[in-house]
Design a protein around this motif. Sequence first.
Motif, PDB file in Angstrom:
ATOM      1  N   ARG A   2       2.269   2.351  -2.986  1.00 35.31           N
ATOM      2  CA  ARG A   2       2.436   2.749  -4.389  1.00 35.31           C
ATOM      3  C   ARG A   2       2.327   4.254  -4.590  1.00 35.31           C
ATOM      4  O   ARG A   2       3.213   4.871  -5.207  1.00 35.31           O
ATOM      5  CB  ARG A   2       1.433   2.005  -5.269  1.00 35.31           C
ATOM      6  N   ASP A   3       1.251   4.851  -4.092  1.00 32.59           N
ATOM      7  CA  ASP A   3       1.053   6.281  -4.328  1.00 32.59           C
ATOM      8  C   ASP A   3       2.160   7.116  -3.681  1.00 32.59           C
ATOM      9  O   ASP A   3       2.657   8.091  -4.273  1.00 32.59           O
ATOM     10  CB  ASP A   3      -0.305   6.722  -3.804  1.00 32.59           C
ATOM     11  N   PRO A  26      -4.632   4.020 -13.619  1.00 33.58           N
ATOM     12  CA  PRO A  26      -5.119   4.299 -12.273  1.00 33.58           C
ATOM     13  C   PRO A  26      -6.606   4.010 -12.067  1.00 33.58           C
ATOM     14  O   PRO A  26      -7.047   3.889 -10.917  1.00 33.58           O
ATOM     15  CB  PRO A  26      -4.846   5.795 -12.108  1.00 33.58           C
ATOM     16  N   LYS A  79      -4.384  -0.257  -7.837  1.00 41.28           N
ATOM     17  CA  LYS A  79      -3.860   0.249  -6.570  1.00 41.28           C
ATOM     18  C   LYS A  79      -2.375  -0.048  -6.398  1.00 41.28           C
ATOM     19  O   LYS A  79      -1.739   0.503  -5.504  1.00 41.28           O
ATOM     20  CB  LYS A  79      -4.620  -0.389  -5.396  1.00 41.28           C
ATOM     21  N   GLU A  80      -1.831  -0.946  -7.246  1.00 38.08           N
ATOM     22  CA  GLU A  80      -0.490  -1.463  -6.996  1.00 38.08           C
ATOM     23  C   GLU A  80       0.544  -1.160  -8.078  1.00 38.08           C
ATOM     24  O   GLU A  80       1.744  -1.121  -7.787  1.00 38.08           O
ATOM     25  CB  GLU A  80      -0.553  -2.992  -6.838  1.00 38.08           C
ATOM     26  N   GLU A 100       0.813  -1.226   0.000  1.00 40.29           N
ATOM     27  CA  GLU A 100       0.000   0.000   0.000  1.00 40.29           C
ATOM     28  C   GLU A 100       0.848   1.279   0.000  1.00 40.29           C
ATOM     29  O   GLU A 100       0.396   2.340   0.422  1.00 40.29           O
ATOM     30  CB  GLU A 100      -0.975   0.009   1.182  1.00 40.29           C
ATOM     31  N   ASN A 137      -9.228  -4.404 -10.268  1.00 38.94           N
ATOM     32  CA  ASN A 137      -9.452  -3.500  -9.144  1.00 38.94           C
ATOM     33  C   ASN A 137      -8.277  -3.490  -8.170  1.00 38.94           C
ATOM     34  O   ASN A 137      -8.046  -2.477  -7.499  1.00 38.94           O
ATOM     35  CB  ASN A 137     -10.740  -3.886  -8.405  1.00 38.94           C
ATOM     36  N   GLN A 138      -7.530  -4.587  -8.106  1.00 39.20           N
ATOM     37  CA  GLN A 138      -6.337  -4.624  -7.263  1.00 39.20           C
ATOM     38  C   GLN A 138      -5.141  -3.996  -7.965  1.00 39.20           C
ATOM     39  O   GLN A 138      -4.372  -3.239  -7.359  1.00 39.20           O
ATOM     40  CB  GLN A 138      -6.016  -6.066  -6.872  1.00 39.20           C
TER      41      GLN A 138
END
Length: 384
Positions: free
Chosen positions: A309-310, A328, A355-356, A307, A351-352
Amino acid sequence: MKKIQMVDLKGQYEGIKSEVNNSITEVLESSTFINGPHVHAFQKELEDYLGVKHVIPCANGTDALQICMMGLGLKPGDEVITADFTFAATVEVIALLNLTPVLVDVEPDTFNIDPKAIEKAITPKTKAIVPVHLFGQCANMDAIMELAEKHNLYVIEDNAQAIGASHTFENGEKKKAGTIGHVASTSFFPSKNLGCYGDGGAIFTDDDDLAHTIRGMVNHGMYKRYHHDVVGVNSRLDSIQAGVLRAKLPNLDSYNRSRRNAAEKYSKAFEGQSNIVVPKFSNCEMGPCEDCSCHVFHQYTLRILNEKRDALVQHLNDKGVPCGVYYPIPLHSQKAYRDDRYNEANFPVTNQLVKEVISLPMHTELDDEQIEFITNLVINFVNG
């Protein structure tokens, strides 16, 4: 250390400067800016490189994909299955032609369309499958071609990111990306592995009749001037861009080797990192190697599992390292393509991934010092 670029087009240009400049000068001096000798020569040279009967150059990759569908005679309401995890152009052209896009999930390791999801989505209205060869490697074309044959469907390869890649079939046969399905499209956008200095695209097929239809379509439906035999569009590769592509095509394999070598160094540096997942190779158990063309690394895309990544994106940007998040937002969640037919439970992988995933700089001019700097930044931040 020289400045790190996401794509170093200037550095690449320096290596082929005389060839590019000579090609452009030839076009300027001949003033044959549309359908000139460079366009016809590039078409033949690309046919020879790919081992395909017909290359039809056009104005850009999005046009190429749309014209593929027009050439196949798909009708409003026909369903076209494609990947949820890709750039919007793939679904955009389906919607523009009043066809019905059917988005399905992708595989978690290759990021390419999942054949099992395709099979579940096939209905009596399904007419075509559009596998996107994402980030530089082919989708599972063994399974996709088997499904297409079983259900009498067209296969339209979106090859915008994988020109020069090869797919090795289960029987050992090897074919270039874009030469496997009924028809294929590609893009020559400047950042592509084979890119021009503006917009450009092309269509590939071994079908003589389809090629004839498409050749008319790209030029207002004309085979003879002012005789419009089919409904067409204005989508032509201009001669200057063809000249640039002719200068680059002989170097494509070496460009792709440079990308694979950079990918190998990235992946080796990330070995043993539990929160970093490196790209998998669908056709090659050994991973990236100099002699393998299963992956040509249009992008080098990691998955960051903890979690961060961002925050990693921001950290790299703060340190002067460009990076990208491709992509994204799932297509099924985009405002333009939302539909009550879609159930979130059908898109667990996409969907995963959104986020990664993070794509690191990838181009022909990357050097060892830059790769070491980038990988150290990523590892230290992710583990910090």
